[in-house]
Scaffold this motif. Sequence first.
Motif, PDB file in Angstrom:
ATOM      1  N   ASP A  97       4.376   0.422   0.974  1.00 40.86           N
ATOM      2  CA  ASP A  97       3.596   1.378   1.765  1.00 40.86           C
ATOM      3  C   ASP A  97       3.006   2.462   0.870  1.00 40.86           C
ATOM      4  OD1 ASP A  97       4.157   0.010   4.056  1.00 40.86           O
ATOM      5  OD2 ASP A  97       5.820   1.332   4.677  1.00 40.86           O
ATOM      6  N   GLU A  98       3.793   2.871  -0.110  1.00 38.50           N
ATOM      7  CA  GLU A  98       3.311   3.881  -1.049  1.00 38.50           C
ATOM      8  C   GLU A  98       2.139   3.326  -1.865  1.00 38.50           C
ATOM      9  OE1 GLU A  98       5.126   6.803  -4.580  1.00 38.50           O
ATOM     10  OE2 GLU A  98       6.448   5.527  -3.365  1.00 38.50           O
ATOM     11  N   GLU A  99       2.222   2.031  -2.224  1.00 31.41           N
ATOM     12  CA  GLU A  99       1.124   1.398  -2.968  1.00 31.41           C
ATOM     13  C   GLU A  99      -0.155   1.376  -2.129  1.00 31.41           C
ATOM     14  OE1 GLU A  99       0.205  -2.867  -5.200  1.00 31.41           O
ATOM     15  OE2 GLU A  99       1.410  -2.811  -3.360  1.00 31.41           O
ATOM     16  N   GLN A 100      -0.027   0.987  -0.848  1.00 31.21           N
ATOM     17  CA  GLN A 100      -1.210   0.924   0.015  1.00 31.21           C
ATOM     18  C   GLN A 100      -1.820   2.306   0.219  1.00 31.21           C
ATOM     19  OE1 GLN A 100      -2.762  -1.873   1.019  1.00 31.21           O
ATOM     20  NE2 GLN A 100      -1.212  -2.836  -0.306  1.00 31.21           N
ATOM     21  N   ALA A 101      -1.004   3.309   0.278  1.00 29.34           N
ATOM     22  CA  ALA A 101      -1.527   4.666   0.437  1.00 29.34           C
ATOM     23  C   ALA A 101      -2.323   5.077  -0.805  1.00 29.34           C
ATOM     24  CB  ALA A 101      -0.382   5.646   0.691  1.00 29.34           C
ATOM     25  N   GLU A 102      -1.821   4.726  -1.992  1.00 33.21           N
ATOM     26  CA  GLU A 102      -2.536   5.055  -3.227  1.00 33.21           C
ATOM     27  C   GLU A 102      -3.851   4.272  -3.322  1.00 33.21           C
ATOM     28  OE1 GLU A 102      -3.423   6.742  -6.998  1.00 33.21           O
ATOM     29  OE2 GLU A 102      -2.301   7.357  -5.203  1.00 33.21           O
ATOM     30  N   ILE A 103      -3.809   3.001  -2.903  1.00 36.46           N
ATOM     31  CA  ILE A 103      -5.041   2.188  -2.909  1.00 36.46           C
ATOM     32  C   ILE A 103      -6.073   2.781  -1.958  1.00 36.46           C
ATOM     33  CG2 ILE A 103      -5.987  -0.061  -2.218  1.00 36.46           C
ATOM     34  CD1 ILE A 103      -3.463  -1.344  -3.357  1.00 36.46           C
ATOM     35  N   ALA A 108     -11.216   5.525  -1.126  1.00 37.96           N
ATOM     36  CA  ALA A 108     -11.963   6.663  -0.584  1.00 37.96           C
ATOM     37  C   ALA A 108     -12.666   7.420  -1.712  1.00 37.96           C
ATOM     38  CB  ALA A 108     -11.025   7.596   0.185  1.00 37.96           C
ATOM     39  N   GLU A 109     -11.971   7.547  -2.831  1.00 35.33           N
ATOM     40  CA  GLU A 109     -12.559   8.233  -3.987  1.00 35.33           C
ATOM     41  C   GLU A 109     -13.771   7.456  -4.521  1.00 35.33           C
ATOM     42  OE1 GLU A 109     -11.093   8.197  -8.461  1.00 35.33           O
ATOM     43  OE2 GLU A 109      -9.905   9.636  -7.283  1.00 35.33           O
ATOM     44  N   LEU A 110     -13.621   6.119  -4.647  1.00 33.13           N
ATOM     45  CA  LEU A 110     -14.722   5.294  -5.132  1.00 33.13           C
ATOM     46  C   LEU A 110     -15.895   5.298  -4.156  1.00 33.13           C
ATOM     47  CD1 LEU A 110     -12.736   2.227  -6.547  1.00 33.13           C
ATOM     48  CD2 LEU A 110     -13.793   4.088  -7.836  1.00 33.13           C
ATOM     49  N   THR A 111     -15.563   5.293  -2.844  1.00 26.42           N
ATOM     50  CA  THR A 111     -16.634   5.339  -1.835  1.00 26.42           C
ATOM     51  C   THR A 111     -17.432   6.629  -1.951  1.00 26.42           C
ATOM     52  OG1 THR A 111     -15.341   3.956  -0.315  1.00 26.42           O
ATOM     53  CG2 THR A 111     -17.144   5.245   0.628  1.00 26.42           C
ATOM     54  N   SER A 162      -5.162   4.163 -12.229  1.00 31.68           N
ATOM     55  CA  SER A 162      -4.399   5.296 -11.688  1.00 31.68           C
ATOM     56  C   SER A 162      -2.966   5.255 -12.228  1.00 31.68           C
ATOM     57  CB  SER A 162      -4.379   5.228 -10.156  1.00 31.68           C
ATOM     58  OG  SER A 162      -3.370   6.057  -9.619  1.00 31.68           O
ATOM     59  N   PRO A 163      -2.484   6.322 -12.882  1.00 27.59           N
ATOM     60  CA  PRO A 163      -1.089   6.353 -13.364  1.00 27.59           C
ATOM     61  C   PRO A 163      -0.094   6.192 -12.229  1.00 27.59           C
ATOM     62  CG  PRO A 163      -2.393   8.080 -14.398  1.00 27.59           C
ATOM     63  CD  PRO A 163      -3.236   7.505 -13.312  1.00 27.59           C
ATOM     64  N   ASP A 164      -0.346   6.814 -11.066  1.00 28.49           N
ATOM     65  CA  ASP A 164       0.576   6.684  -9.929  1.00 28.49           C
ATOM     66  C   ASP A 164       0.649   5.245  -9.454  1.00 28.49           C
ATOM     67  OD1 ASP A 164       1.181   9.337  -9.984  1.00 28.49           O
ATOM     68  OD2 ASP A 164      -0.221   9.914  -8.404  1.00 28.49           O
ATOM     69  N   LEU A 165      -0.504   4.573  -9.397  1.00 30.92           N
ATOM     70  CA  LEU A 165      -0.511   3.184  -8.950  1.00 30.92           C
ATOM     71  C   LEU A 165       0.255   2.305  -9.943  1.00 30.92           C
ATOM     72  CD1 LEU A 165      -1.551   1.150  -6.864  1.00 30.92           C
ATOM     73  CD2 LEU A 165      -3.588   0.849  -8.288  1.00 30.92           C
ATOM     74  N   ARG A 166       0.100   2.585 -11.245  1.00 30.47           N
ATOM     75  CA  ARG A 166       0.827   1.812 -12.244  1.00 30.47           C
ATOM     76  C   ARG A 166       2.337   2.016 -12.083  1.00 30.47           C
ATOM     77  NH1 ARG A 166      -1.819   3.368 -16.243  1.00 30.47           N
ATOM     78  NH2 ARG A 166      -0.513   5.103 -16.963  1.00 30.47           N
TER      79      ARG A 166
END
Length: 784
Positions: free
Chosen positions: A237-243, A248-251, A146-150
């Motif tokens: 917190d922003e990282e955990q939200a992206e994770i 959810a997407e992978l699920t 994910s670019p946002d996660l990076r």
Amino acid sequence: MDFSLDALEYYRLKDLLGRYVSTSAARYALDDLEPILDADKLDNEHAITAEAMQYLREHRVVFTDIPLLAQAIDKLAVAGSVLDVSEIEAIQLFLAHIEGLRMRWNQERESFPKLAQRAQRLPDLRDLSKHLRRAVQNGEIDENYSPDLRRIRRAIAAARSRLTEKLESMLRSPAYSSQLQEQLVTVRNGRFVIPVRTEQKRAVDGIIHGTSSSGATVFMEPLAVVEMNNELVRLQDEEQAEIARILAELTDLIQTSAGPIESARALSAYLELVFAKARFGRDFDCVRPDVSPGSLLSLINARHPLLEDNLRREHSAMTPISLDMDAGRRVLVISGPNAGGKTVVLKTTGLLALMAQSGMPVPAEEATLPIFDRVLADIGDQQSITNHLSTFSAHVLAIKSMLESATERSLILLDEIGSSTEPGEGAALARAVLEQFRDIGAFVVATTHYNRLKLYAETTPGIANAAMEFNEITLQPTYRLIHGLSGASSGLKIAERLQLPRPVLESAVAFLDTADVEAAGYVEELRRRIVELEQEKGRLERERRDFEDWRQKELDQLKEQHRQEIANVEKKLDRIVQEMSDRASRELESVRDESVKKFQKRLANAKAQATREVAREKEQMESSAKLSSADASRVAVPIKEGQAVRVMSLSVTGRVTTVQGEQAEVLVGNIKLRRPMSDLEVVGQTPLKLPQNVHVNISTKPLEKNEINIIGRRVDEAVEIADKFLDDAFLAQMNTVRIVHGMGTGALRQAISELLNAHPHVSHFESASQSEGGRGVTIVTLRS
């Protein structure tokens, strides 16, 4: 479908098979294992298990339980649930395992077609597997997914670096040297802090986030870094939200393949169970059982797997049993002393029948069984205090239930039938029950001590006796089952060996019923005859082996002699060719004026003539060798209808009327003889025509006795000997003859019956009386 699974310890067998199972899914599949009634499905199960046993001889297959896999699959069934990273990793590992199974047999589909066919049914989930591998690496979401996660993680790294640099500079400052417990940056409650002495906490401006266990240190966040800590926490917190968004997407992505994943899990569990059966079969020396389409139940050197497993732990060996039943013997009555192994025979027969119908290999050298619609067993003491049932009442109720449900496709196992009541009534009831099961047509194996039941089995068609052998000298059972013989309980003999007082023994003998004494004598006489027949069989088998060894040695010597003769001829050929070449060379020098072309022609003619001469000599030598070999082992001559032949064993000639396989019917005068092809020799290529006033007279061949003994012979060899004996007896104008074939497994007796049914010289035949050999001897009446 009605099977006595508890009485036959089928569930303990499953526990034994469970040692070869690793995954929870395969354990569920094992729990669902049960006998199969469909013949095609059962054949497929045995075929794939046999392939797995063969595969294990060359390869290794590993099924490993994946932690959290079952939990992850169960979560997929709950709406709104999200898999965590470890659960997604479990799915990822399972998909890799499935792909490995799917590709494993792709290159060996010709050698293992059944395994390849099942493996190809596994769904292709490679795209999902690649997607998950790209998303999850080493227990966390990969930032490259994910670019946002990076971006967030790089910002976190920068903020953490600035914060730690600021705190480390404060630790190095002289202004803080007296307040610090040690120069260390640590984390409390997600905030970066420094350790301050408790007595100096008021000298430092900051927020306390904790105290050490000793109370000597407080962990303080200096006010100078509060905003920097706040920024770091916000980014985390922003990282955990992206994770959470990615999980959810992978699920959701996995959820779209939930059906194929569950199907793959079930099929993988099935394959694991197949290889569990194969490993069990390998460890217990099992064979694939043959499914009998008719009425044959045959076990050769069979072993009870649970008993064998216990004996292996004790470093002991068990005695295998052999049992043979067919359409003519659907009821078997087993007798013998207590602790002699009768119940083990019942349990072995029943459990191996259940194993065979569950697609499992069975511990035996050979096994042939029908597909039973029911396997019903009444074994052991079923006394019930709760239901106010005595042992006898419980047995009667069990037999009543069996009689109501048994069919001609059922297997009934009855331990000590008619026991636990007055012997006379018990024997009568047992006979009536066996008679009813015989009328139904079911397979029945029953154990008993009743002499009346033994005599009933011996004299009733369709019912046979068998005995558990017992060594009365050592007072030890041998656990060997002997067909065609009823066993003695040996109670008085055992009591005598154990030195019960002589007056008590003498009184017991006096109290014996006359019929029981006569029955015991009959049993002893049968046992003596069985021993004599076994000894005769052993002697004949040794003589047969000695003859085969001698015959093979003679053939080997003859082949070596012929090989040397051929080698000598070839050497002679080489020598003659060389001599002719030398002679031609000498002639070449003496006739130099002749043209080269004319000389070469003479040389070629000379060599050709020499080659032909040596070839003729070699051909004569080979012909002689073939004739010598024919004397050692005669080869049958192709014979057609209408040809004139000589019957070599009778020294007469006749004309072939019909040819059937390896036998032919020959007309000699007005007499038809049926002879094997090996006994015939062609004497002309046209039908036999006798000159005018020429007649053939056949003299009868005298026989020394009207009996032939074929015990110990192979079936085909015995049939040929018996066929020739019948022809000789017919020519000798005998009325009746005896064929001694023994009882054994019944294969030899069956083959002789088939021969007699179709033989032109036989009027009728029957088994001999008990005093003359019983079912081990067939009396044949010849046509006049």
